[in-house]
Design an enzyme around this catalytic site. Structure first.
Site, short mmCIF file in Angstrom:
data_model
loop_
_atom_site.label_atom_id
_atom_site.label_comp_id
_atom_site.label_asym_id
_atom_site.label_seq_id
_atom_site.Cartn_x
_atom_site.Cartn_y
_atom_site.Cartn_z
CE LYS A 94 -6.70 -3.51 -4.71
NZ LYS A 94 -5.54 -3.77 -3.86
N1 GLU Z 1 -4.46 -1.51 -1.21
C1 GLU Z 1 -3.41 -2.08 -0.45
C2 GLU Z 1 -2.92 -3.36 -1.10
O1 GLU Z 1 -3.10 -3.58 -2.26
C3 GLU Z 1 -3.76 -2.25 1.01
C4 GLU Z 1 -4.90 -3.14 1.31
C5 GLU Z 1 -5.36 -3.09 2.77
O2 GLU Z 1 -4.73 -2.42 3.56
O3 GLU Z 1 -6.37 -3.75 3.04
O4 GLU Z 1 -2.27 -4.17 -0.49
#
Ligand code: GLU
Length: 444
Positions: A130
């Site tokens: 993240k």
């Molecule tokens: N931000 C989204 C999540 O928390 C998508 C992450 C992604 O598509 O890599 O799942």
């Protein structure tokens, strides 16, 4: 529980043991401590090797960068950015990048850990990561947003890449931000890898390597999970009501897709206020209103209510789809719902969850409910690698299959271990990761 009393839940005890072993300082009220606690509780029930618990307790890499950016008025600002890469035993690191003025490292660590669990549960060939930038995206101009995004991308350098770590949108970022990230990355890429370089991020605009269905993916995936699990609880989507926290990407798509299925949207709350209409709020009209005004406040066809009334409005499905930890014990005590459906990541505090479970409310965990986003990200990444364009039918069909199987996996695990759905979802993810570690070994 008083703040000073040590927490005695299995999750806290599990986390405390490992933190002592690692000689790490910990705070039992910290979100990362609480989240890893639940993950370790599941690991303890499964009795996986101790080394796996040590590995999962800390992210592999915690990257911090500072981006100097010239603002439109000629002044300079320094923005702090993070990328936490939690685990990559299943494949390249994967996870969103959020832009938020109050973001902290421990929050990013928590979200990275949850991505590891989410990808493993859905059996995607990705690890978990993240990223975040400490910025208020609403308070800067489009040009400033572009400059800071390009600066962040270049600061991250080789720490991201289509075979290594693939960011995506999250709170405060969108397809345009992903387009700037991809463009910056491609411009620095070797000429031999420029074609596949666009796969460095997912959630891109359709015209520039994005996938059909990515924008609605998280909401769509959540509806598929409900399709798989609600019949077992004797709940029919076209006969029930719901309320939502947040009307951004996840909230508004969930509302619109549920409306198509006949669900009544009774109440919505966001950063601008809360609204109620017992007869049902038109999800499409509300989406238009939010697009033009920035929030749900002032929507004509509903009554403004306070937060207390919002939480205590009786609904069948209560869906938090905004930031972490918005449902705490005080809110949970007011809530009158049958199922809590976690659209956002980590929206429920452990105390609120315990209270709701004891009251007989079913809690469907985020790593299951919101995995649709990363799943269609996986489809986008696959399409980019093969220079293919799938149509919506194919995306929806494959998404449905993955979401349904994940839901069945969680249900089966909860029966096997006689545990709640959150612990079951972590257990299914951990069992898969454990098998891969066993096959690959820990090398060198
Ligand atoms: N931000 C989204 C999540 O928390 C998508 C992450 C992604 O598509 O890599 O799942």
């Amino acid at each position: 529980m008083h703040r000073m009393e040590p927490c005695n839940t299995p999750a806290c005890q599990s986390a405390r043991e490992i933190f002592h072993e690692l000689e790490e300082i910990y705070d039992e009220h910290n979100l990362y401590f609480q989240t890893i606690g639940s993950v370790l509780e599941a690991a303890n029930i499964l009795d996986v090797p101790h080394r796996l618990k040590l590995i999962l307790t800390q992210p592999k890499n915690e990257i911090m960068v500072h981006c100097p950016v010239e603002m439109d008025d000629g002044s300079w600002q320094l923005f702090k950015g993070y990328r936490v890469q939690h685990n990559n035993v299943l494949g390249p690191y994967k996870g969103g990048i959020r832009y938020h003025p109050e973001v902290k490292l421990d929050e990013v660590k928590t979200l990275a850990l949850l991505m590891t669990m989410k990808c493993a549960l859905a059996r995607l060939p990705f690890g978990g990561a993240k990223g975040a930038l400490r910025i208020d995206p609403r308070a800067v101009s489009k040009d400033e947003l572009m400059r800071v995004t390009r600066r962040l991308t270049s600061a991250l350098g080789d720490n991201i890449g289509p075979d290594y770590d693939i960011p995506a949108p999250d709170v405060g970022t969108n397809a345009q931000v992903m387009a700037w990230m991809a463009d910056t990355y491609i411009n620095f890429a070797e000429s031999s890898s420029k074609v596949t370089a666009r796969g460095v991020v997912t959630g891109k605009p359709l015209e520039f390597g994005g996938s059909v269905g990515r924008e609605k993916a998280t909401g769509q995936g959540l509806v598929y999970v409900l399709d798989a699990l609600l019949p077992g609880m004797n709940i029919e989507l076209d006969k029930v009501s719901c309320s939502l926290i947040g009307y951004g990407n996840v909230g508004s798509w969930t509302a619109r897709l549920l409306q198509q299925r006949g669900t009544t949207l009774k109440a919505v709350m966001d950063h601008t206020g809360a609204i109620l209409n017992e007869a049902g709020i038109d999800a499409e009209a509300l989406a238009e209103h939010v697009k033009t005004t920035g929030g749900v406040h002032g929507f004509a066809d509903a009554t403004a209510i306070n937060n207390e009334t919002f939480y205590s409005t009786p609904v069948d499905l209560f869906i938090p789809a905004a930031l972490e930890q918005m449902v705490d014990l005080e809110h949970a005590e007011r809530m009158q719902c049958k199922v809590l459906v976690e659209g956002a990541n980590a929206p429920t505090t452990p105390r609120a969850e315990r209270y709701l479970l004891e009251k007989g409310v079913e809690v469907l965990p985020a790593i299951l409910c919101n995995a649709g986003g990363v799943t269609v990200s996986y489809f986008e990444w696959k399409q980019n690698r093969q220079s293919e364009t799938w149509d919506e039918e194919l995306v929806d069909e494959r998404l449905k299959k993955i979401m349904t199987r994940s839901a069945e996996r969680v249900l089966k695990m909860s029966k096997r271990l006689n545990c709640n759905m959150r612990i079951a979802s972590y257990a299914s993810a951990i069992e898969h990761i454990d098998k891969v570690y066993e096959l690959r070994g820990v090398f060198p």
